[in-house]
Each structure stands twice: as C-alpha cells, then as structure tokens.
Design a protein around this motif. Structure first.
Motif, short mmCIF file in Angstrom:
data_model
loop_
_atom_site.label_atom_id
_atom_site.label_comp_id
_atom_site.label_asym_id
_atom_site.label_seq_id
_atom_site.Cartn_x
_atom_site.Cartn_y
_atom_site.Cartn_z
N PRO A 1 15.04 -3.35 -6.66
CA PRO A 1 15.01 -3.32 -5.19
C PRO A 1 14.70 -1.92 -4.62
O PRO A 1 14.24 -1.82 -3.48
CB PRO A 1 16.42 -3.77 -4.81
N ILE A 2 14.90 -0.86 -5.41
CA ILE A 2 14.63 0.47 -4.82
C ILE A 2 13.29 1.08 -5.24
O ILE A 2 12.87 2.09 -4.66
CB ILE A 2 15.76 1.49 -5.11
N ALA A 3 12.60 0.48 -6.20
CA ALA A 3 11.29 1.05 -6.58
C ALA A 3 10.38 -0.04 -7.13
O ALA A 3 10.84 -0.99 -7.77
CB ALA A 3 11.48 2.17 -7.62
N ASP B 1 2.51 12.36 -21.01
CA ASP B 1 3.10 11.45 -22.00
C ASP B 1 3.53 10.13 -21.36
O ASP B 1 3.23 9.05 -21.87
CB ASP B 1 4.31 12.11 -22.67
N VAL B 2 4.22 10.22 -20.22
CA VAL B 2 4.71 8.99 -19.59
C VAL B 2 3.53 8.17 -19.05
O VAL B 2 3.57 6.94 -19.04
CB VAL B 2 5.78 9.29 -18.50
N ALA B 3 2.45 8.85 -18.67
CA ALA B 3 1.25 8.14 -18.22
C ALA B 3 0.65 7.34 -19.38
O ALA B 3 0.24 6.18 -19.21
CB ALA B 3 0.22 9.13 -17.68
N CYS C 1 0.84 -1.21 0.00
CA CYS C 1 0.00 0.00 0.00
C CYS C 1 0.87 1.26 0.00
O CYS C 1 0.57 2.26 -0.65
CB CYS C 1 -0.91 0.04 1.22
N THR C 2 1.96 1.19 0.75
CA THR C 2 2.83 2.36 0.95
C THR C 2 3.52 2.80 -0.34
O THR C 2 4.05 3.91 -0.40
CB THR C 2 3.85 2.04 2.07
N ASN C 3 3.53 1.96 -1.37
CA ASN C 3 4.15 2.34 -2.65
C ASN C 3 3.40 3.50 -3.30
O ASN C 3 3.98 4.25 -4.09
CB ASN C 3 4.17 1.16 -3.62
N GLY D 1 -7.11 2.42 -9.99
CA GLY D 1 -7.20 3.85 -10.25
C GLY D 1 -5.96 4.36 -10.98
O GLY D 1 -6.04 5.24 -11.84
N MET D 2 -4.80 3.78 -10.65
CA MET D 2 -3.56 4.23 -11.27
C MET D 2 -3.52 3.88 -12.75
O MET D 2 -2.74 4.45 -13.51
CB MET D 2 -2.37 3.61 -10.53
N ASN D 3 -4.36 2.95 -13.19
CA ASN D 3 -4.38 2.58 -14.60
C ASN D 3 -5.27 3.53 -15.42
O ASN D 3 -5.89 3.14 -16.39
CB ASN D 3 -4.87 1.14 -14.77
N ALA E 1 13.49 5.02 -15.52
CA ALA E 1 14.06 3.67 -15.62
C ALA E 1 15.12 3.38 -14.57
O ALA E 1 15.23 2.26 -14.08
CB ALA E 1 14.64 3.45 -17.02
N ARG E 2 15.87 4.40 -14.18
CA ARG E 2 16.96 4.15 -13.22
C ARG E 2 16.43 3.60 -11.90
O ARG E 2 17.14 2.90 -11.18
CB ARG E 2 17.82 5.39 -13.02
N CYS E 3 15.21 3.90 -11.53
CA CYS E 3 14.64 3.35 -10.29
C CYS E 3 13.66 2.21 -10.58
O CYS E 3 13.68 1.18 -9.93
CB CYS E 3 13.93 4.43 -9.50
N HIS E 4 12.76 2.41 -11.55
CA HIS E 4 11.70 1.42 -11.79
C HIS E 4 12.15 0.31 -12.75
O HIS E 4 11.39 -0.63 -12.99
CB HIS E 4 10.44 2.10 -12.31
N GLY E 5 13.36 0.40 -13.28
CA GLY E 5 13.92 -0.66 -14.13
C GLY E 5 13.68 -0.41 -15.60
O GLY E 5 12.67 0.18 -15.99
C1 HEC Z 1 14.70 8.03 -7.39
C2 HEC Z 1 13.98 6.85 -7.76
C3 HEC Z 1 12.69 7.04 -8.55
C4 HEC Z 1 12.53 7.64 -9.78
C5 HEC Z 1 13.60 8.27 -10.64
C6 HEC Z 1 11.13 7.47 -10.10
N1 HEC Z 1 10.47 6.83 -9.09
FE1 HEC Z 1 8.50 6.30 -9.08
N2 HEC Z 1 8.72 5.55 -7.23
C7 HEC Z 1 9.92 5.45 -6.54
C8 HEC Z 1 9.70 4.79 -5.28
C9 HEC Z 1 10.77 4.49 -4.24
C10 HEC Z 1 8.33 4.52 -5.21
C11 HEC Z 1 7.60 3.85 -4.05
C12 HEC Z 1 7.59 4.79 -2.87
C13 HEC Z 1 7.45 4.13 -1.52
O1 HEC Z 1 7.22 2.91 -1.45
O2 HEC Z 1 7.57 4.86 -0.54
C14 HEC Z 1 7.76 4.98 -6.46
C15 HEC Z 1 6.41 4.86 -6.81
C16 HEC Z 1 5.89 5.15 -8.05
C17 HEC Z 1 4.53 4.87 -8.46
C18 HEC Z 1 3.43 4.24 -7.62
C19 HEC Z 1 3.73 2.80 -7.33
C20 HEC Z 1 3.77 1.91 -8.53
O3 HEC Z 1 4.77 1.21 -8.69
O4 HEC Z 1 2.81 1.88 -9.33
C21 HEC Z 1 4.39 5.34 -9.74
C22 HEC Z 1 3.16 5.29 -10.59
C23 HEC Z 1 5.67 5.90 -10.13
N3 HEC Z 1 6.55 5.76 -9.08
C24 HEC Z 1 5.93 6.46 -11.35
C25 HEC Z 1 7.16 7.00 -11.70
C26 HEC Z 1 7.43 7.63 -12.97
C27 HEC Z 1 6.42 7.78 -14.10
C28 HEC Z 1 8.71 8.05 -12.94
C29 HEC Z 1 9.46 8.80 -14.00
C30 HEC Z 1 8.89 10.06 -14.36
C31 HEC Z 1 9.26 7.68 -11.65
N4 HEC Z 1 8.30 7.05 -10.93
C32 HEC Z 1 10.55 7.94 -11.27
C33 HEC Z 1 11.16 5.89 -6.96
C34 HEC Z 1 11.39 6.55 -8.12
#
Ligand code: HEC
Ligand code: HEC
Length: 295
Positions: A217-219, A262-264, A97-99, A233-235, A206-210
C-alpha cells in the motif's frame, strides 16, 4: 426661456464632442499602415543576438491556471496522479504516472515534466520514433502503464497536453532545463551484479516495495503483473539505476552508484508483462534525413 437656452447649448457641446471623437478615430484608422511594426521589429542586427534565457524551476499550481484552461489542467493532473480512475481502460497494471513522475511530474527530484512543453515537439529520426507530446505519452501508456494508447484527439490526451503546457509556463522554448530528464546513464564502470542486487533489494527496498517486489500500500510494484512491461524505459538497467540512485528510497536517496547498478540488474531479471503495441508508435518516413538509412 433660460432653460431652453441651456438645453440648446448643452446639446451643441455634446454634438461637438461626438464630432471631435469621430474625427480622431477617422484619422487614426485611415492613417497609412506603417511598413514595419515599429523600431523594435527590424530584427536583431548581426552580433547582437540576445543570450538565451535561463530556465527557472517554478511550476505554477494546477488550480492557478487561468479560468479557460483550468478544468483541463486539473483533469490532466488527476490523470497523472490517479491514472486508473481518470483514464480507465488505458491502464493495464497497478501503476500511476505519478509513481515515476512524482507529484504528477511537478517535482524537481523525479523524472520531472516541468518544461516538457518547451522541449517538444522533437523528432528522433535515428530511433524511427517521432515525438510530439501526444506520441510520447502514448508510449508511456503502452509501456510504463502496460496499457492502451489513448487517441491524440481523446479528452485524456488533450487534457494531459494542456497540463504539460501549464506546468511548463515560463520555461523558454527549446532550452534545456537542468532538472529535466534522467541522465542517460551513471558515469560508472561497475559491472552490474544481479546477485549483489538481490541483497540490496532485501536490505533497502523490500520494506516499501514488498518482499516479492509486487508492491505494498505504500509503494508501487517493481515487477510482476502489476508492474511496467518489458518495453518500458524503466526496464533498462541504465535507466533504472539512474532513477534508483537519484531518487530511492523515496525522499532520502542513499544508494551508492554500484548498489544502484546491482539492484537494477536484479530488477531487470524479474518477470514482468510483455509489451504489446496498440498503435504504430512511429511516423511514416518518406524523406530520409541526414544520418538515416534509406528504407
Ligand atoms: C520509503 C519507502 C521506499 C523505499 C525504501 C524504496 N522506495 Fe521506491 N518508491 C517508493 C514510492 C512511494 C514510490 C512511488 C512514488 C510516488 O508515487 O510518489 C517509489 C517508486 C519507485 C520506482 C518507480 C515506480 C515503480 O514502481 O516502478 C522504482 C523503480 C523504485 N521505487 C525503486 C526502488 C528501489 C530499487 C529501492 C531500493 C533501493 C526503493 N525503490 C526503495 C518508496 C520507496
Ligand atoms: C515506470 C515508470 C514510469 C511511469 C509509470 C510513467 N513514465 Fe513517463 N517516463 C518514464 C521514463 C523512464 C521516461 C524517460 C525519461 C528520460 O529519458 O529522461 C519517461 C518520459 C515521459 C515523458 C517525456 C519526458 C521528457 O522529458 O522527454 C512524458 C511526457 C511522460 N513520460 C508522461 C507519462 C505519463 C502521462 C504517464 C502515465 C500515463 C507516464 N509517463 C508513466 C517512466 C515512467
């Protein structure tokens, strides 16, 4: 002889005191009940309705909850932050949930849940969806967590409800805290462009979400089997874009509104799990409300 006298007088004094106390209590209790509870209970007179209280952001810490609710509040917080561990069997993906509700919803810069206890129950008739917080939360389990809805009478649900209520302490009921809820959509006419969004994703996210969007491991994941499903809802491009614009990258949001849209659109086009309803998700409507079509 002297001692006996002293003893006698002391006993007399004690007896008189007891009798006096009894008299006081007797007359207090037998006094007729006032018809009104006092001068303040007569209700507001016309024209002097007090101004609504301003909500102030100040969520108390879970560990500061009063003793009788503390274990439930703490458990609720753990379910929010380590969902898979504390609600096993109800989570179908790799998310917590916290994500989306950072720090268990206690943060201001997130989809904040501070005040949520004062906002519900609310009845969203037009969407055929009613919401006390149990029903609302069941929706998040089925959709955002791609899992199963815990029953309203489960320990999981009950501790989440206590937790919501505790972090809403001091927020006036049915006020609208400015930090609560996402904006409905960005005030921007830009037409979301998924191709441009792919570049934003590669450059910023990409650097965080892959590289593949499946999380690191970080996102958490943004799409793929481990992500929220297509009923979440996020979709929705509008929800994702508000979230990304306001809160991403985490701790240092930097997107323009156009980039966020755009990214959405790009994320929206990626594969993700399909929503499967595990509970009715709406109440049975017997009485049509104004504005609702009869069924
Ligand atoms: C510095 C690392 C970082 C970057 C760069 C980053 N995010 Fe995230 N994002 C996170 C983290 C960490 C969480 C989860 C936060 C938590 O659990 O406290 C998150 C959560 C999310 C979520 C909600 C959870 C999910 O996985 O659906 C969305 C949507 C999201 N990010 C979109 C984006 C988008 C789009 C970008 C680029 C514009 C982006 N993020 C860039 C670190 C990052
Ligand atoms: C993928 C992101 C995501 C995840 C994960 C998620 N939620 Fe949500 N949640 C949302 C969105 C989006 C909303 C709607 C916000 C709005 O419309 O303002 C929401 C709304 C809510 C609300 C109502 C808030 C309000 O102000 O009306 C509650 C309560 C809630 N979520 C609880 C949870 C719980 C508990 C979990 C974990 C079991 C969870 N959420 C997981 C995205 C998420």
């Amino acid at each position: 002889m002297n001692q006996a006298k002293l003893f006698f007088s002391l006993t007399l004094v004690v007896l008189l005191l007891i009798f006096g106390a009894w008299l006081v209590f007797f007359f207090q209790w037998s006094a007729p009940m006032p018809r009104t509870a006092g001068p303040t209970a007569t209700g507001p007179t016309t024209g002097t309705v007090p101004a609504p209280l301003e909500p102030v952001f100040n969520p108390p810490a879970p560990e500061d909850a009063p003793e009788q609710i503390r274990p439930m509040v703490m458990l609720g917080y753990k379910i929010m932050t380590e969902t898979k561990k504390y609600a096993p069997g109800y989570v179908g993906n790799d998310m917590a949930c916290t994500n989306c509700h950072f720090d268990g919803g206690r943060s201001k810069d997130t989809i904040s849940l501070v005040g949520v206890g004062a906002k519900y129950p609310l009845y969203r008739g037009r969407r055929e969806y009613t919401a006390d917080l149990a029903l609302r939360t069941q929706g998040c389990f089925e959709r955002s967590m791609d899992g199963k809805a815990p029953a309203a009478d489960s320990q999981i649900m009950q501790s989440l409800l206590v937790y919501y209520q505790w972090i809403s302490k001091g927020i006036p009921i049915y006020s609208t805290p400015p930090w609560a809820a996402l904006a409905h959509h960005l005030e921007n006419d830009h037409k979301p462009d998924a191709e441009a969004g792919a570049t934003v994703y590669k450059d910023v996210c990409a650097r965080c979400h892959g590289d593949d969007g499946h999380g690191t491991p970080i996102a958490p994941p943004l799409w793929g089997d481990g992500a929220y499903n297509d009923g979440a809802g996020m979709n929705r491009i509008r929800t994702f874009s508000v979230f990304a614009w306001r809160f991403m990258p985490k701790s240092s949001p930097s997107l323009t509104q156009e980039e966020a849209l755009d990214v959405a659109a790009y994320a929206h086009g990626q594969p993700r799990p399909k929503f499967k309803a595990t509970h009715p998700n709406k109440i049975e409507r017997v009485i049509p409300l104004p504005g609702e079509a009869k069924k």
